[in-house]
Design a protein around this motif. Structure first.
Motif, PDB file in Angstrom:
ATOM      1  N   ASP A   1       0.838  -1.203   0.000  1.00  0.00           N
ATOM      2  CA  ASP A   1       0.000   0.000   0.000  1.00  0.00           C
ATOM      3  C   ASP A   1       0.876   1.257   0.000  1.00  0.00           C
ATOM      4  OD1 ASP A   1      -2.313  -1.513   0.009  1.00  0.00           O
ATOM      5  OD2 ASP A   1      -2.663  -1.301   2.166  1.00  0.00           O
TER       6      ASP A   1
ATOM      7  N   LEU B   1       1.431   4.274  -3.087  1.00  0.00           N
ATOM      8  CA  LEU B   1       1.399   5.722  -2.885  1.00  0.00           C
ATOM      9  C   LEU B   1       2.716   6.345  -3.327  1.00  0.00           C
ATOM     10  CD1 LEU B   1       0.159   8.337  -1.762  1.00  0.00           C
ATOM     11  CD2 LEU B   1       1.101   7.708   0.474  1.00  0.00           C
TER      12      LEU B   1
ATOM     13  N   SER C   1      -3.771  16.047  -1.847  1.00  0.00           N
ATOM     14  CA  SER C   1      -4.355  14.718  -2.038  1.00  0.00           C
ATOM     15  C   SER C   1      -3.424  13.626  -1.522  1.00  0.00           C
ATOM     16  CB  SER C   1      -4.678  14.486  -3.518  1.00  0.00           C
ATOM     17  OG  SER C   1      -3.504  14.326  -4.294  1.00  0.00           O
ATOM     18  N   TYR C   2      -2.127  13.799  -1.716  1.00  0.00           N
ATOM     19  CA  TYR C   2      -1.186  12.792  -1.214  1.00  0.00           C
ATOM     20  C   TYR C   2      -1.100  12.822   0.306  1.00  0.00           C
ATOM     21  CZ  TYR C   2       0.346  12.242  -6.059  1.00  0.00           C
ATOM     22  OH  TYR C   2       0.389  11.999  -7.409  1.00  0.00           O
TER      23      TYR C   2
ATOM     24  N   GLU D   1      -3.579  13.513   2.229  1.00  0.00           N
ATOM     25  CA  GLU D   1      -4.797  12.831   2.670  1.00  0.00           C
ATOM     26  C   GLU D   1      -4.665  11.321   2.502  1.00  0.00           C
ATOM     27  OE1 GLU D   1      -7.735  14.745   0.289  1.00  0.00           O
ATOM     28  OE2 GLU D   1      -7.815  16.553   1.550  1.00  0.00           O
ATOM     29  N   ARG D   2      -4.066  10.873   1.418  1.00  0.00           N
ATOM     30  CA  ARG D   2      -3.858   9.434   1.221  1.00  0.00           C
ATOM     31  C   ARG D   2      -2.819   8.879   2.187  1.00  0.00           C
ATOM     32  NH1 ARG D   2      -2.488   8.249  -4.932  1.00  0.00           N
ATOM     33  NH2 ARG D   2      -2.056   6.206  -3.988  1.00  0.00           N
TER      34      ARG D   2
END
Length: 305
Positions: free
Chosen positions: A235, A239, A280-281, A283-284
């Motif tokens: 995972d 990312l 966005s990254y 948040e991920r």
């Protein structure tokens, strides 16, 4: 070396024993997932072809493709005796009298310094607000003042040329908070940075909006191997791969021949696009960072047991 005696602390804790079918299913799914990235890299390597974007996670970080491809269930999950041979000789594993194997408590205890350091860094990073104002200029500072032949990816032209690239660096506030990016600044660029991060003060600087801090979640995860499940490592790798693409799209190189449209961070529109991707990254990355913290805490509790 294989240990045949049971670990007394480990034997006190309830553990899950995977069935053959479940182990095979999860291992095969992991291998198929990462092979989508590993196989092209290995093909390029055999042909001695370099890729400035997709090779990075395999060349900069210490985990090799074969290590990423190997699936580990993590501490507290036992491999059935029928599959134990594939794990019994690996670092950290112990074989119990019933023939099952798992990561031993002694290995977890030996990793206490790593676990303590990681959990401090991860907590400090998570507690800090995301800074979305760096605009990826670290890559520009890495080529500042160099000739095109001297830059790291010399096979690829600079979009604005050497002089244009230098003007972008000189015309912006450089605020890189990540030591492993800052240390590659050219000598002329280092004094232009607003910070001077070092290897010893990462906890004071790293923040969740930093693309390199997001990519490093992969490094933190694989350093915990085999104590954590490889699903978490994969995972974090996924990312990191997406972040690397953005990192190089915002870099001064012209990579359109590889299919990467530039994020023109020297313009207002490009800055907005870059900041949106940073957000966005972040948040991920937040739930992945939280999972890593939880794993460190779980493993430290094991070490204390």
């Amino acid at each position: 070396m294989v240990t045949t005696a049971p670990d007394p602390v480990q034997m006190q804790a309830p553990v899950e024993v995977l069935s053959e079918a479940e182990l095979d299913r999860r291992r095969d799914a992991h291998e198929a997932r990462v092979d989508a990235f590993v196989a092209p890299h290995l093909a390029r390597r055999s042909e001695r072809v370099k890729h400035p974007v997709h090779d990075f996670l395999f060349t900069y970080y210490s985990q090799r493709p074969a290590q990423l491809r190997r699936w580990h269930p993590g501490h507290g999950v036992r491999v059935p005796a029928s599959r134990a041979r594939a794990y019994a000789g690996l670092k950290g594993y112990v074989v119990d009298p019933d023939g099952t194997t798992t990561v031993g408590e002694a290995h977890v205890r030996a990793q206490r310094p790593l676990l303590e350091a990681l959990v401090r860094l991860l907590r400090a990073t998570a507690a800090r607000p995301a800074n979305l104002g760096c605009f990826g200029l670290h890559e520009w500072a890495m080529v500042y003042g160099l000739t095109p032949e001297e830059v790291r990816h010399a096979d690829w032209p600079l979009r604005l040329g050497a002089e244009g690239t230098d003007r972008v660096v000189e015309g912006h506030r450089i605020a890189c908070s990540h030591f492993d990016a800052y240390r590659f600044f050219t000598p002329a660029a280092r004094p232009l940075n607003q910070l001077a991060p070092s290897a010893g003060d990462r906890e004071a600087h790293e923040q969740p909006g930093c693309l390199h801090a997001g990519m490093d979640l992969y490094k933190h995860a694989f350093r915990l191997t085999p104590m954590v499940c490889s699903d978490l490592v994969a995972d974090c790798f996924a990312l990191a791969r997406d972040i690397r693409e953005t990192d190089m799209r915002a870099a001064p190189y012209d990579l359109r021949a590889l299919g990467f449209e530039p994020i023109r961070v020297e313009t207002a529109e490009g800055k907005r696009a870059y900041a949106d991707l940073q957000r966005s990254y972040a948040e991920r990355g937040a739930p992945l960072r939280a999972r890593l913290v939880a794993e460190c805490e779980r493993l430290l509790a094991v070490a204390d047991g």
